[in-house]
Design an enzyme around this catalytic site. Sequence first.
Site: not given
Length: 372
Positions: A128-129, A239, A262
């Site tokens: 998600a960058h 996750h 996170d």
Amino acid sequence: MTVIAAGAVVLDGRVHRPGWVSVADGRIADCGSGPVPADTDFADSTVVPGFIDLHCHGGAAVSYADDPDRAAALHAAHGTTGGLASLVTAAPETLLAQVHTLAGATRRGVVDGIHLEGPWLSDRHCGAHDSAWLRDPSDAEVEALLTAGDGAIAMVTLAPERPGAIEAITQLVEAGVVVAVGHTDAGYEVTQAALDAGATVGTHLFNAMRPLHHREPGPVAALLADPRVTVELIADGVHLHPAVIEHVVATAGPDRVALITDAMAAAGTGDGAFTLGGLDVDVTGGVARLRGTTTIAGSTATMDRIFAAALGLLGGDDAALTDAVRMTSSTPARTLGLHRAGVLAAGRDADLVVLDRDWRVLRVMRRGVWLG
């Protein structure tokens, strides 16, 4: 001086039933076992060290970059008394401005430092960058960020296979920064080179990195095998499969595992639309994903939830309790060099969490002051 007693207290890695802690001037003056006259007695509860979150982007509907006080207050209410404010990949000028803001928050004691998760990450495993701003590290940009941080940058996650990354690791380590390997497509040997250069953390192991393969073991095997490395795990039930968490803890041991949230802005709120580093994120059923994709965009967890999940996974007995404390407090504190945090012992900071029988937070103390 304030004396706090409880049905169980985890003191320096051991469970004492009952136990007590005395607090003066923000520090633990003394502690021990047995019943004592106390100012506050939590007879049916358990006292553990405050949680330390190595990796957290925000909460209460804001990112740390936008409102560090609000995000930190949300996580403190859930037992997080220390840790880092994480930033995602951004344009150079944006990242510098965010570092400047969080350096101020670090000086004020809102957080213990800044974690740069990017911009020197793998295009193949960027998660998600914003891939438009991924880039190779340069001496000039590393130095500019360190200068803007004025000592507040505590950890940097990078992909060691990028050109210039090994040199950047050396530069960062020499500046006193903890370097983490993550968001990477590195092979086993390149990961080993990063560790030999001074990297000591594996960022959210398995997530956003080349997967383990029996002929190409990649970063996972290298990070697990090296006793110098602390590996992060996101134990939020989304996750990682529980069996994977159990395997990593059994392989590396709780002294090398740091459980993290996170968390992004949606932590402590509810389902809805949010942003992470300028990217649109939808949260449904408590799971954050980039809009229109299956890509997980951080978590919505808080450390009390992570702690309770780990305790249940490990069996719920006293051994599990001490292991959960290690992975949520003492191991992350040691990884960051926070020598006054992470353990309830004489001389340490008076950071503690009172949990009820269902492992829900009743009270939180930070630096000797009750919150809320």
